[in-house]
Design a protein around this motif. Structure first.
Motif, PDB file in Angstrom:
ATOM      1  N   SER A   1      10.433   7.747  16.750  1.00 57.20           N
ATOM      2  CA  SER A   1       9.607   8.856  17.226  1.00 57.20           C
ATOM      3  C   SER A   1       8.305   8.439  17.900  1.00 57.20           C
ATOM      4  O   SER A   1       7.849   9.141  18.815  1.00 57.20           O
TER       5      SER A   1
ATOM      6  N   SER B   1      11.877  26.188  16.112  1.00 60.20           N
ATOM      7  CA  SER B   1      11.379  24.804  16.178  1.00 60.20           C
ATOM      8  C   SER B   1      10.189  24.691  17.118  1.00 60.20           C
ATOM      9  O   SER B   1       9.255  23.915  16.855  1.00 60.20           O
ATOM     10  N   ILE B   2      10.196  25.449  18.206  1.00 64.31           N
ATOM     11  CA  ILE B   2       9.042  25.471  19.117  1.00 64.31           C
ATOM     12  C   ILE B   2       7.815  26.022  18.400  1.00 64.31           C
ATOM     13  O   ILE B   2       6.708  25.473  18.508  1.00 64.31           O
TER      14      ILE B   2
ATOM     15  N   SER C   1       6.505  23.445  16.060  1.00 64.29           N
ATOM     16  CA  SER C   1       5.755  22.404  16.764  1.00 64.29           C
ATOM     17  C   SER C   1       4.372  22.909  17.173  1.00 64.29           C
ATOM     18  O   SER C   1       3.363  22.231  16.966  1.00 64.29           O
TER      19      SER C   1
ATOM     20  N   HIS D   1       1.553  23.120  14.475  1.00 63.84           N
ATOM     21  CA  HIS D   1       0.844  21.924  14.014  1.00 63.84           C
ATOM     22  C   HIS D   1      -0.392  21.598  14.858  1.00 63.84           C
ATOM     23  O   HIS D   1      -1.188  20.729  14.475  1.00 63.84           O
TER      24      HIS D   1
ATOM     25  N   ASN E   1       1.906  14.813  19.393  1.00 61.97           N
ATOM     26  CA  ASN E   1       3.135  14.679  18.613  1.00 61.97           C
ATOM     27  C   ASN E   1       4.036  15.913  18.711  1.00 61.97           C
ATOM     28  O   ASN E   1       4.887  16.115  17.852  1.00 61.97           O
ATOM     29  N   SER E   2       3.836  16.722  19.737  1.00 59.04           N
ATOM     30  CA  SER E   2       4.572  17.985  19.844  1.00 59.04           C
ATOM     31  C   SER E   2       6.081  17.776  19.952  1.00 59.04           C
ATOM     32  O   SER E   2       6.869  18.524  19.352  1.00 59.04           O
ATOM     33  N   ILE E   3       6.505  16.761  20.687  1.00 62.85           N
ATOM     34  CA  ILE E   3       7.943  16.488  20.814  1.00 62.85           C
ATOM     35  C   ILE E   3       8.512  16.038  19.473  1.00 62.85           C
ATOM     36  O   ILE E   3       9.621  16.429  19.090  1.00 62.85           O
TER      37      ILE E   3
ATOM     38  N   PHE F   1       7.402  16.816  16.452  1.00 64.95           N
ATOM     39  CA  PHE F   1       7.512  17.981  15.568  1.00 64.95           C
ATOM     40  C   PHE F   1       8.654  18.897  16.008  1.00 64.95           C
ATOM     41  O   PHE F   1       9.315  19.520  15.170  1.00 64.95           O
ATOM     42  N   LEU F   2       8.878  18.985  17.310  1.00 66.26           N
ATOM     43  CA  LEU F   2       9.970  19.819  17.809  1.00 66.26           C
ATOM     44  C   LEU F   2      11.318  19.312  17.303  1.00 66.26           C
ATOM     45  O   LEU F   2      12.149  20.103  16.825  1.00 66.26           O
TER      46      LEU F   2
ATOM     47  N   TYR G   1      11.852  17.374  14.679  1.00 63.20           N
ATOM     48  CA  TYR G   1      11.910  17.587  13.229  1.00 63.20           C
ATOM     49  C   TYR G   1      12.221  19.047  12.910  1.00 63.20           C
ATOM     50  O   TYR G   1      12.955  19.345  11.964  1.00 63.20           O
ATOM     51  N   GLY G   2      11.656  19.957  13.694  1.00 66.75           N
ATOM     52  CA  GLY G   2      11.947  21.366  13.487  1.00 66.75           C
ATOM     53  C   GLY G   2      13.417  21.669  13.699  1.00 66.75           C
ATOM     54  O   GLY G   2      14.022  22.467  12.955  1.00 66.75           O
TER      55      GLY G   2
END
Length: 216
Positions: free
Chosen positions: A92, A165-166, A169, A172, A177-179, A181-182, A184-185
């Motif tokens: 990641s 998931s969006i 993201s 947070h 780190n948005s991608i 978290f996306l 992971y979502g």
């Protein structure tokens, strides 16, 4: 059109209410406890906002019909998604928006553990409990148990998981780190959808946070 997408609008309104409540709570806390660091107040505000919004969500959004399904199939799916989460954890850092040189370092963990050991005040102990237990439970109840399950009633699986998931993201507030978290979502959303139990994504979320805390 509005009636047709009422579930989506309710989910978005709940998400927006969560942010507004955070701001109001932080301002109130800062007024009552001006000497307390804002970061500590923000953590409390986020968790309190989650609790309020979860209760409100269960009242105004329909609760899903998913039940605990602890058969071997769900266990196998969970183990696969657990492995995928670990693989994603390793790669990641390559997907950060602002790329920096990355290496596995335990200094962050050492700093946190030393701080908790040497200065075990409310906020240091709460911070540890928050990362490893409180946040995984509250976020899964909010993003999966409420928002995702509500969307699944009206929309397709892919749209529901992507939208939730969006929001996960965005929630947070970490653009770099948005991608990460996306993704992971999405993994957490698939876990909830496949296992039909909120307990599996909570466990997966605890695993993800534990890796982040102890290995980075």
């Amino acid at each position: 059109m509005i009636i047709k997408h009422a579930t989506l609008l309710k989910s978005l309104l709940l998400f927006m209410a969560f942010f507004v409540l955070q701001i109001v709570t932080v301002v109130a806390f800062h007024y009552l406890f001006p000497e307390t660091p804002v970061s500590n107040l923000m953590a409390l505000a986020i968790d309190i906002s989650f609790v309020i919004c979860v209760f409100a969500g269960f009242k105004y959004l329909r609760r899903d019909d998913f039940i605990v399904n602890s058969n071997n199939v769900s266990n196998a799916i969970f183990l696969v998604l657990l492995l995928l989460s670990f693989v994603w954890f390793l790669i990641s850092p390559l997907f950060k928006i602002h790329q920096h040189q990355w290496n596995l370092d335990v200094s962050f963990t050492t700093h946190n553990l030393n701080e908790i050991t040497k200065n075990p005040n409310f906020f240091t102990v709460y911070g540890l409990l928050r990362v490893l237990l409180i946040v995984p439970i509250l976020e899964e109840l909010f993003y999966r148990k409420l928002i995702l399950s509500s969307l699944l009633r009206k929309y397709g699986v892919y749209i529901s998981i992507i939208v939730s998931s969006i929001l996960f993201s965005i929630g947070h507030l970490d653009f770099n780190n948005s991608i990460i978290f996306l993704v992971y979502g999405i993994l957490l959303g698939v876990t909830y959808w496949k296992t039909k139990s909120i307990y599996y994504p909570i466990l997966l979320h605890i695993f993800i946070n534990a890796m982040t805390f102890f290995l980075i």
